[in-house]
Scaffold this motif. Structure first.
Motif, PDB file in Angstrom:
ATOM      1  N   ALA A  30       0.819  -1.341   0.075  1.00 36.99           N
ATOM      2  CA  ALA A  30       0.078   0.096  -0.082  1.00 36.99           C
ATOM      3  C   ALA A  30       0.915   1.185   0.245  1.00 36.99           C
ATOM      4  CB  ALA A  30      -0.992   0.193   1.149  1.00 36.99           C
ATOM      5  N   ARG A  31       0.346   2.249  -0.901  1.00 34.42           N
ATOM      6  CA  ARG A  31       1.075   3.496  -0.651  1.00 34.42           C
ATOM      7  C   ARG A  31      -0.002   4.813  -0.452  1.00 34.42           C
ATOM      8  NH1 ARG A  31       5.577   2.466  -4.166  1.00 34.42           N
ATOM      9  NH2 ARG A  31       6.613   0.926  -3.081  1.00 34.42           N
ATOM     10  N   ARG A  32       0.511   5.673   0.408  1.00 36.26           N
ATOM     11  CA  ARG A  32      -0.347   6.855   0.522  1.00 36.26           C
ATOM     12  C   ARG A  32       0.024   8.049  -0.389  1.00 36.26           C
ATOM     13  NH1 ARG A  32      -3.494   6.089   4.629  1.00 36.26           N
ATOM     14  NH2 ARG A  32      -3.054   4.831   6.334  1.00 36.26           N
ATOM     15  N   ASP A  33      -1.197   8.774  -0.488  1.00 36.34           N
ATOM     16  CA  ASP A  33      -0.840   9.917  -1.653  1.00 36.34           C
ATOM     17  C   ASP A  33      -1.307  11.139  -0.403  1.00 36.34           C
ATOM     18  OD1 ASP A  33      -0.210  10.941  -4.138  1.00 36.34           O
ATOM     19  OD2 ASP A  33      -2.367  11.250  -4.099  1.00 36.34           O
ATOM     20  N   ARG A  34      -0.739  12.463  -0.920  1.00 35.24           N
ATOM     21  CA  ARG A  34      -1.229  13.539  -0.173  1.00 35.24           C
ATOM     22  C   ARG A  34      -2.666  13.971  -0.513  1.00 35.24           C
ATOM     23  NH1 ARG A  34       3.841  15.527  -2.896  1.00 35.24           N
ATOM     24  NH2 ARG A  34       2.429  16.429  -4.254  1.00 35.24           N
ATOM     25  N   ARG A  35      -3.125  14.620   0.298  1.00 39.45           N
ATOM     26  CA  ARG A  35      -4.494  15.380  -0.097  1.00 39.45           C
ATOM     27  C   ARG A  35      -4.067  16.528  -0.742  1.00 39.45           C
ATOM     28  NH1 ARG A  35      -9.047  14.204   4.297  1.00 39.45           N
ATOM     29  NH2 ARG A  35      -8.348  11.869   4.847  1.00 39.45           N
ATOM     30  N   ASP A  36      -4.480  16.445  -2.094  1.00 40.52           N
ATOM     31  CA  ASP A  36      -3.629  17.550  -2.904  1.00 40.52           C
ATOM     32  C   ASP A  36      -4.583  17.947  -4.173  1.00 40.52           C
ATOM     33  OD1 ASP A  36      -3.377  15.491  -4.360  1.00 40.52           O
ATOM     34  OD2 ASP A  36      -1.195  15.898  -4.521  1.00 40.52           O
ATOM     35  N   THR A  37      -5.865  17.391  -4.203  1.00 42.63           N
ATOM     36  CA  THR A  37      -6.665  17.653  -5.236  1.00 42.63           C
ATOM     37  C   THR A  37      -8.044  17.869  -4.657  1.00 42.63           C
ATOM     38  OG1 THR A  37      -5.277  16.292  -6.647  1.00 42.63           O
ATOM     39  CG2 THR A  37      -7.435  16.794  -7.552  1.00 42.63           C
ATOM     40  N   PRO A  38      -8.784  19.066  -5.254  1.00 47.39           N
ATOM     41  CA  PRO A  38     -10.203  19.106  -4.811  1.00 47.39           C
ATOM     42  C   PRO A  38     -10.917  18.084  -5.500  1.00 47.39           C
ATOM     43  CG  PRO A  38      -9.253  21.241  -5.728  1.00 47.39           C
ATOM     44  CD  PRO A  38      -8.108  20.123  -6.052  1.00 47.39           C
ATOM     45  N   GLY A  39     -12.042  17.955  -4.858  1.00 55.33           N
ATOM     46  CA  GLY A  39     -13.254  17.109  -5.206  1.00 55.33           C
ATOM     47  C   GLY A  39     -13.381  15.850  -4.581  1.00 55.33           C
ATOM     48  N   PRO A  40     -14.225  14.959  -4.827  1.00 54.75           N
ATOM     49  CA  PRO A  40     -14.085  13.670  -4.135  1.00 54.75           C
ATOM     50  C   PRO A  40     -13.190  12.532  -4.665  1.00 54.75           C
ATOM     51  CG  PRO A  40     -16.009  13.839  -5.837  1.00 54.75           C
ATOM     52  CD  PRO A  40     -15.352  15.299  -5.667  1.00 54.75           C
ATOM     53  N   LEU A  41     -12.630  12.673  -5.659  1.00 50.37           N
ATOM     54  CA  LEU A  41     -11.659  11.717  -6.264  1.00 50.37           C
ATOM     55  C   LEU A  41     -10.452  12.230  -5.934  1.00 50.37           C
ATOM     56  CD1 LEU A  41     -13.429  10.619  -9.578  1.00 50.37           C
ATOM     57  CD2 LEU A  41     -13.695   9.620  -7.593  1.00 50.37           C
ATOM     58  N   ASP A  42     -10.060  12.797  -4.891  1.00 53.85           N
ATOM     59  CA  ASP A  42      -8.644  12.947  -4.425  1.00 53.85           C
ATOM     60  C   ASP A  42      -7.999  11.725  -3.864  1.00 53.85           C
ATOM     61  OD1 ASP A  42      -6.099  14.027  -3.659  1.00 53.85           O
ATOM     62  OD2 ASP A  42      -7.025  14.805  -1.916  1.00 53.85           O
ATOM     63  N   VAL A  43      -7.053  11.165  -4.353  1.00 52.60           N
ATOM     64  CA  VAL A  43      -6.565   9.753  -3.822  1.00 52.60           C
ATOM     65  C   VAL A  43      -5.860   9.973  -2.646  1.00 52.60           C
ATOM     66  CG1 VAL A  43      -5.216   7.828  -4.615  1.00 52.60           C
ATOM     67  CG2 VAL A  43      -6.404   8.820  -6.236  1.00 52.60           C
ATOM     68  N   VAL A  44      -5.996   9.056  -1.764  1.00 47.21           N
ATOM     69  CA  VAL A  44      -5.288   9.128  -0.310  1.00 47.21           C
ATOM     70  C   VAL A  44      -4.327   7.823  -0.242  1.00 47.21           C
ATOM     71  CG1 VAL A  44      -6.600  10.969   0.697  1.00 47.21           C
ATOM     72  CG2 VAL A  44      -7.163   8.502   0.983  1.00 47.21           C
ATOM     73  N   ARG A  45      -4.975   6.617  -1.045  1.00 53.57           N
ATOM     74  CA  ARG A  45      -4.306   5.492  -0.599  1.00 53.57           C
ATOM     75  C   ARG A  45      -4.503   4.461  -2.058  1.00 53.57           C
ATOM     76  NH1 ARG A  45      -5.126   1.214   3.929  1.00 53.57           N
ATOM     77  NH2 ARG A  45      -3.676  -0.290   3.262  1.00 53.57           N
TER      78      ARG A  45
END
Length: 191
Positions: A30-45
């Motif tokens: 698993a890899r985490r991703d920053r909260r960096d994109t507006p909208g509900p499809l901002d990937v976090v993991r």
């Protein structure tokens, strides 16, 4: 009575040592991703693993910051794509597109054809998928679709809504994962 408990304990220890471990442990990355994109499809993991009880099927899961459903993916510029590079050159040869078709949420596997952008490429193969939560989707891909023992993969989301505004005033919000240092794709060996 004591001998029975001792025998039961011995059998439990032998079973724990000799039975193979299930696929849920060692093959999960698993890899985490920053909260960096507006909208509900901002990937976090993002995560890959093997399907329970079937080593020939690999799963890929993406979690987002917001809840989303089929209505959020009905716009042609809104979807989730899983990209797969199987020849080591960094370009994707396969894609799983999660979108809405005929009012239903679908996951379809596509092969790359030279000169295309995956749009309308050949017949697609519909895949099994599940929604572990309202913020995630898991797709199930048989190894035969990739035809290799090692591959690299990533996720891209596009979200567009008339009221959304993303970076630089663009109307479509795009996120790619994994992100951060070493941004690129995740290696997965099936050996």
């Amino acid at each position: 009575m004591t001998d029975f408990r001792g025998l039961l304990l011995l059998l439990t220890v032998v079973a724990a040592v000799t039975l193979p471990a299930g696929p849920s442990g060692a093959d999960t990355v698993a890899r985490r991703d920053r909260r960096d994109t507006p909208g509900p499809l901002d990937v976090v993991r993002v995560e890959h693993s093997h399907a329970p009880r079937n080593e020939k099927v690999v799963t890929h899961t993406v979690w987002t910051t917001g809840r989303w459903g089929k209505k959020d993916l009905r716009n042609k510029n809104s979807h989730i794509s899983f990209w797969f590079s199987t020849d080591g050159d960094g370009y994707a040869e396969h894609r799983i597109l999660v979108s809405t078709k005929d009012g239903r949420l679908t996951a379809a596997f596509h092969d790359y054809v030279e000169g295309s952008d995956f749009a309308g490429v050949g017949p697609s193969t519909y895949l099994r998928w599940t929604r572990p939560s309202r913020r995630s989707i898991r797709v199930f891909l048989h190894r035969k679709h990739l035809a290799v023992d090692e591959y690299r993969w990533s996720v891209e989301t596009l979200y567009r809504k008339s009221s959304s505004r993303c970076r630089f005033g663009r109307p479509t919000c795009q996120d790619k994962a994994p992100g951060g240092r070493g941004r690129g794709r995740i290696d997965h060996s099936l050996r």
